[in-house]
Design an enzyme around this catalytic site. Structure first.
Site, mmCIF file in Angstrom:
data_model
loop_
_atom_site.group_PDB
_atom_site.id
_atom_site.type_symbol
_atom_site.label_atom_id
_atom_site.label_comp_id
_atom_site.label_asym_id
_atom_site.label_seq_id
_atom_site.Cartn_x
_atom_site.Cartn_y
_atom_site.Cartn_z
ATOM 1 C CB THR A 1 38.514 53.374 43.983
ATOM 2 O OG1 THR A 1 37.877 52.911 42.922
ATOM 3 C CG2 THR A 1 39.127 52.567 44.818
ATOM 4 C CB SER B 1 43.979 48.431 39.159
ATOM 5 O OG SER B 1 43.899 48.215 37.634
ATOM 6 N N GLY C 1 41.472 53.937 39.304
ATOM 7 C CA GLY C 1 41.478 52.982 38.438
ATOM 8 C C GLY C 1 42.891 52.369 38.057
HETATM 9 O O1 DON Z 1 38.725 47.524 40.838
HETATM 10 C C1 DON Z 1 39.341 48.217 39.965
HETATM 11 O O2 DON Z 1 40.657 48.303 39.681
HETATM 12 C C2 DON Z 1 38.500 49.519 39.488
HETATM 13 N N1 DON Z 1 37.260 49.077 39.735
HETATM 14 C C3 DON Z 1 38.812 50.729 40.327
HETATM 15 C C4 DON Z 1 38.091 51.749 39.825
HETATM 16 C C5 DON Z 1 38.565 52.997 40.446
HETATM 17 O O3 DON Z 1 39.525 53.252 41.073
HETATM 18 C C6 DON Z 1 38.121 54.412 40.063
HETATM 19 N N2 DON Z 1 38.537 55.551 40.387
HETATM 20 N N3 DON Z 1 39.001 56.010 41.242
#
Ligand code: DON
Length: 550
Positions: free
Chosen positions: A365, A434, A455
């Site tokens: 992300t 999230s 995440g």
């Molecule tokens: O939308 C979400 O919360 C997750 N798919 C986000 C994943 C994430 O942030 C992975 N790492 N940085």
């Protein structure tokens, strides 16, 4: 098909951009007018260049998001999706666009009960990508520069090459085996079979050609025709269910931000399909600024109270939240002042609630914040979910997301005595996120913009850094560096960032917290704040980003 020509000014900006080495500093804090804070300094440079050429914060954010997908593909890209929150200074209103991936009609719900899925099935995680449709709509609604000019920095970087950032270089080295499963990833990022090193020039010609078409034709280039077919074929070859019709009919959705008035501020934050804004709103409604300020940021009492607030939000998330377009969710009731006043009575300074398990991880992300001289601000989180998403790259150079992994498995809601998760996989649903893009206003002006990656740590991080700034007066540079904590999914009930003091651990344990520590490696917050007329921007050192104020 006709290709448009690129203006000499943009060609020049791009060459300058790609030739510039990434500056050694990872945070910036200077007075200025335009600002960008992203997880990769090349994305910040793209935003600033477009704004300096007459663009606004929206143009800057769109240019930065495209660039992020080229230079930090482990985190986001045109095979993913995201959310953008905008403060429109002149119109005095917020605007929020949801361009999250959606589950295809043929989603294999049963497969999500036996995760993790093997390589042959990783296409099942792929949702219809929303990134290009979303960035296009964001730009159409509120951008100023021509569309092709905001895509251009990314197109040029992909074609001409860019210096590989340190964060991506370390991901390549540490995930070599996992990433080499895809031949295109291997050929671009593992030249001669070895992980590319920081500073090496990397070219992504397939993606460059795709971006060229997107610049010339708009989203149609990706959602219809050969590139769409390529996306469908790649996902289906790995067990996925995407169809051409689902790509063709994908639409971003404008939504109303959650808004909370708190201590003279208006806080605009992310509604469904994210749970992040609910956590921010509930936490603010549980405590006054005075109550928190007098405890002190480093105290066990403060960290325990915020952890308890988060536990309440996480339990609400499990019980009530899912795609609001697929079932009724009364968010107003969930964050209502009366309900939070009742909850506050159950939170004690010397006792800890238990919380059933949740999941954590990833690097997939990228959050970015931009601000222009007119006071417009964009807070945008974009994602492919885990590092390099589904680790499936199309022939057109697109890294496909594995966003559907955000659906909840039945076993995870069992401890909540739920027959079915409100976030279960369903055709056409957007999995619960999230991601928490947030903007804070004071007297009609944007004074803080922030969001993060990492995440399930995103919402807890954003809540903490918002309080760091609004309650404890930490500047963006101080806030992004300060040690933080996470309320996790494992047996431990509070996870402190590595290096926390023994005194803090003991204090928290006395309050009933089960204390453990963890590194916060890929959990990064980007922030822009306006303090006494000065624009301050900072990028989280944990992901080695770069912030610029010009
Ligand atoms: O939308 C979400 O919360 C997750 N798919 C986000 C994943 C994430 O942030 C992975 N790492 N940085």
């Amino acid at each position: 098909m006709r290709r448009q020509k690129y203006t000499p000014l943009f060609a020049f900006l791009l060459i300058a951009l790609t030739l510039l080495l990434v500056a050694p500093g990872v945070t910036a804090q200077q007075a200025g007018r335009r600002a960008a804070a992203t997880e990769n300094e090349l994305a910040s440079r793209a935003a600033i260049a477009v704004m300096q050429a007459g663009g606004n914060a929206v143009d800057g954010a769109v240019a930065a998001a495209f660039m992020a997908g080229v230079v930090s593909p482990q985190s986001s890209g045109i095979g993913g999706g995201g959310f953008a929150l905008v403060w429109l200074a002149e119109a005095q209103r917020g605007y929020l666009l949801d361009f999250r991936e959606t589950a295809p009609q043929g989603v294999d719900a049963a497969a999500f009960e036996r995760r993790p899925l093997g390589d042959a099935e990783r296409g099942k995680y792929v949702g219809v990508p929303g990134e290009v449709a979303g960035l296009f709509e964001l730009h159409r609604a509120h951008g100023k520069r021509p569309w092709k000019d905001v895509v251009e920095p990314a197109r040029s970087a992909a074609k001409l090459g860019f210096p590989l950032g340190k964060f991506l270089a370390s991901s390549l080295a540490s995930q070599e085996k996992r990433l080499k499963v895809d031949a295109t990833l291997a050929s671009v990022f593992f030249p001669g079979g070895k992980p590319a090193v920081a500073g090496a020039r990397v070219q992504r010609p397939l993606l460059g050609a795709t971006l060229e078409r997107i610049a010339a034709e708009g989203p149609k280039a990706l959602y219809e025709g050969p590139i769409a077919q390529d996306i469908v074929d790649t996902a289906r070859a790995a067990g996925g269910a995407l169809t051409l019709e689902e790509l063709r009919s994908y639409r971003p959705i404008e939504r109303k931000p959650i808004e909370v008035s708190w201590e003279g501020y208006r806080v605009l934050t992310m509604p469904l399909p994210s749970a992040g804004g609910m956590m921010v709103a509930q936490t603010l409604r549980l405590f006054s600024k005075q109550e928190l300020a007098k405890l002190g940021r480093e105290s066990g009492a403060y960290q325990h109270l915020i952890a308890e607030a988060m536990r309440g939000s996480l339990a609400d998330r499990m019980r009530h939240l899912g795609d609001g377009d697929h079932q009724k969710v009364d968010m107003d009731a969930l964050v209502a002042e009366g309900r939070m006043a009742q909850r506050r009575k159950t939170i004690a300074i010397d006792r800890t609630h238990a919380l059933p398990r949740f999941g954590l991880e990833g690097q997939g992300t990228h959050h970015l914040v931009t601000m222009d001289e007119a006071g417009n601000m964009v807070s945008l989180t974009t994602t492919v979910n885990r590092s390099f998403g589904a680790k499936l790259v199309t022939k057109s150079g697109i890294v496909l997301n594995d966003e559907l992994d955000d659906f909840t498995a039945q076993k995870d809601v069992a401890p909540f005595a739920l027959a079915q998760s409100p976030n279960r996989p369903r055709p056409g649903a957007r999995p619960l996120s999230s991601m928490t893009p947030t903007i804070v206003l004071r007297d009609g002006k944007a004074v803080l913009g922030l969001g993060g990656s990492g995440g399930p740590t995103i919402a807890t991080n954003v809540t903490q850094l918002l309080l760091d700034n609004l309650v404890f007066g930490l500047s963006p540079a101080e806030a992004v560096k300060a040690r933080r904590f996470y309320v996790p999914s494992s047996r431990a009930t509070i996870l402190l960032e590595d290096g926390a003091s023994e005194a803090l651990k003991k204090d928290l344990a006395w309050r009933g917290e089960i204390v453990a520590t963890m590194p916060f490696k890929s959990s990064a917050v980007q922030m822009i704040a306006v303090h006494q007329g000065r624009v301050l921007a900072a990028s989280d050192p944990r992901k080695l980003g770069g912030a610029i104020v010009k």
